[in-house]
Design a protein around this motif. Structure first.
Motif, PDB file in Angstrom:
ATOM      1  N   VAL A 132      -0.190 -14.868  34.166  1.00 23.34           N
ATOM      2  CA  VAL A 132       0.344 -13.746  34.950  1.00 23.34           C
ATOM      3  C   VAL A 132       1.777 -14.022  35.396  1.00 23.34           C
ATOM      4  N   ARG A 133       2.102 -15.277  35.655  1.00 24.89           N
ATOM      5  CA  ARG A 133       3.461 -15.588  36.101  1.00 24.89           C
ATOM      6  C   ARG A 133       4.474 -15.354  34.989  1.00 24.89           C
ATOM      7  N   MET A 134       4.125 -15.762  33.760  1.00 23.59           N
ATOM      8  CA  MET A 134       5.094 -15.567  32.677  1.00 23.59           C
ATOM      9  C   MET A 134       5.225 -14.085  32.315  1.00 23.59           C
ATOM     10  N   ALA A 135       4.131 -13.336  32.416  1.00 22.54           N
ATOM     11  CA  ALA A 135       4.199 -11.899  32.146  1.00 22.54           C
ATOM     12  C   ALA A 135       5.091 -11.211  33.171  1.00 22.54           C
ATOM     13  N   ALA A 136       4.918 -11.590  34.445  1.00 24.19           N
ATOM     14  CA  ALA A 136       5.728 -11.001  35.513  1.00 24.19           C
ATOM     15  C   ALA A 136       7.206 -11.352  35.331  1.00 24.19           C
ATOM     16  N   ALA A 137       7.477 -12.605  34.976  1.00 23.97           N
ATOM     17  CA  ALA A 137       8.865 -13.048  34.809  1.00 23.97           C
ATOM     18  C   ALA A 137       9.555 -12.339  33.651  1.00 23.97           C
ATOM     19  N   ALA A 138       8.772 -12.012  32.618  1.00 19.00           N
ATOM     20  CA  ALA A 138       9.353 -11.372  31.439  1.00 19.00           C
ATOM     21  C   ALA A 138       9.279  -9.849  31.507  1.00 19.00           C
ATOM     22  N   GLY A 139       8.514  -9.328  32.483  1.00 21.36           N
ATOM     23  CA  GLY A 139       8.371  -7.879  32.599  1.00 21.36           C
ATOM     24  C   GLY A 139       7.536  -7.281  31.483  1.00 21.36           C
ATOM     25  N   VAL A 140       6.501  -8.007  31.070  1.00 19.82           N
ATOM     26  CA  VAL A 140       5.639  -7.535  29.980  1.00 19.82           C
ATOM     27  C   VAL A 140       4.185  -7.505  30.461  1.00 19.82           C
ATOM     28  N   PRO A 141       3.307  -6.824  29.738  1.00 19.03           N
ATOM     29  CA  PRO A 141       1.906  -6.758  30.163  1.00 19.03           C
ATOM     30  C   PRO A 141       1.086  -7.975  29.747  1.00 19.03           C
ATOM     31  N   VAL A 142      -0.019  -8.166  30.462  1.00 16.76           N
ATOM     32  CA  VAL A 142      -1.047  -9.126  30.053  1.00 16.76           C
ATOM     33  C   VAL A 142      -2.149  -8.316  29.378  1.00 16.76           C
ATOM     34  N   VAL A 143      -2.598  -8.789  28.225  1.00 12.45           N
ATOM     35  CA  VAL A 143      -3.699  -8.140  27.521  1.00 12.45           C
ATOM     36  C   VAL A 143      -4.829  -9.160  27.393  1.00 12.45           C
ATOM     37  N   PRO A 144      -5.935  -8.994  28.131  1.00 10.67           N
ATOM     38  CA  PRO A 144      -7.041  -9.947  28.015  1.00 10.67           C
ATOM     39  C   PRO A 144      -7.826  -9.733  26.731  1.00 10.67           C
ATOM     40  N   VAL A 145      -8.109 -10.828  26.023  1.00 10.55           N
ATOM     41  CA  VAL A 145      -8.901 -10.778  24.791  1.00 10.55           C
ATOM     42  C   VAL A 145     -10.042 -11.786  24.939  1.00 10.55           C
TER      43      VAL A 145
END
Length: 258
Positions: A132-145
């Motif tokens: 979640v931290r890297m997604a927030a830093a990059a401004g992209v979504p997290v997609v759980p698989v």
């Protein structure tokens, strides 16, 4: 340019058709363009196939984070580089984090395993905040698989089983955007989503492949897999034994030199 990746995917899809019984839903949740973090559960040595397959449906190649030692191997190194996976130094967390963020900002789909190590219980273990931290830093979504079934083919503590007809269920959750304001709370939310997807996978798993007492079923569902608590104890014991072996080997080398 990707040359090796399409070949490996073609081989995997042939295996799916001939050797496995694959049920996947939600692949459309992997964004067709732009960066995204694929957060996958970790219960086998084949998770990269399960977590990379949904993206392939949208013509996206998932770049997985892997320790840099793998890239130093004379055979594995060139192969990993041909896939454009991401080499990270585990001793330098800040650098590894930045490598992932840079890839995400450049539009890559980056695969991570928030549980860090294989779950012997086949449940979702406690997860790290990195996804979640890297997604927030990059401004992209997290997609759980989340997948269930590949652990029957190859996982820790069990022999490899390539029997035909083994069921594999893959579920892809909806993308969502962490803000980074409360990484702990957002990681708890990711865990909730992954646990819900796992329940979906197991519910969709063929009844004739869920016999009572099966080692591949979680204990709460009547299987003989260790509970989360028992699995954690086994992990601690394994880590301690590994450290002792490493220390013994280092002592032997020191003695030989002396």
């Amino acid at each position: 340019m990707d040359i090796t990746y399409p070949i490996i995917i073609a081989v995997a899809k042939s295996w799916f058709r001939v050797g496995l019984k694959v049920d996947m839903a939600g692949a459309e949740n992997v964004p067709a363009t732009g960066g995204a973090v694929i957060a996958c559960n970790h219960n086998s040595y084949l998770d990269f196939i399960a977590s990379g397959y949904p993206g392939e449906r949208n013509k996206r190649y998932t770049r997985f984070m892997a320790k840099k030692e793998v890239f130093d191997h004379k055979v594995g190194g060139p192969l990993m580089r041909s896939f454009h996976h991401l080499a990270v130094d585990r001793s330098n967390g800040a650098e590894a984090f930045q490598v992932a963020v840079d890839a995400l900002k450049s539009g890559e789909v980056v695969g991570v395993y928030p549980e860090a190590t294989i779950s012997r219980s086949f449940e979702i273990k406690e997860i790290k905040t990195g996804a979640v931290r890297m997604a927030a830093a990059a401004g992209v979504p997290v997609v759980p698989v989340v997948h269930f079934g590949f652990h029957r083919v190859q996982t820790k503590g069990h022999k490899r089983d390539l029997s035909r007809g083994t069921a594999v269920v893959i579920r892809v959750g909806e993308p969502y955007f962490p803000t980074g304001e409360d990484a702990v709370a957002e990681t708890a939310e990711l865990h909730r989503r992954m646990a819900a997807l796992l329940d979906e996978c197991i519910a969709a798993y063929p009844a004739d492949q869920k016999p009572a007492g099966a080692w591949w079923l979680p204990a709460r569902l009547g299987g003989s897999a260790p509970t989360l608590e028992e699995a954690e104890r086994l992990d601690v014991e394994e880590k301690k034994a590994r450290a002792e072996r490493k220390a013994a080997k280092a002592a032997e080398k020191a003695a030989a030199k002396g």
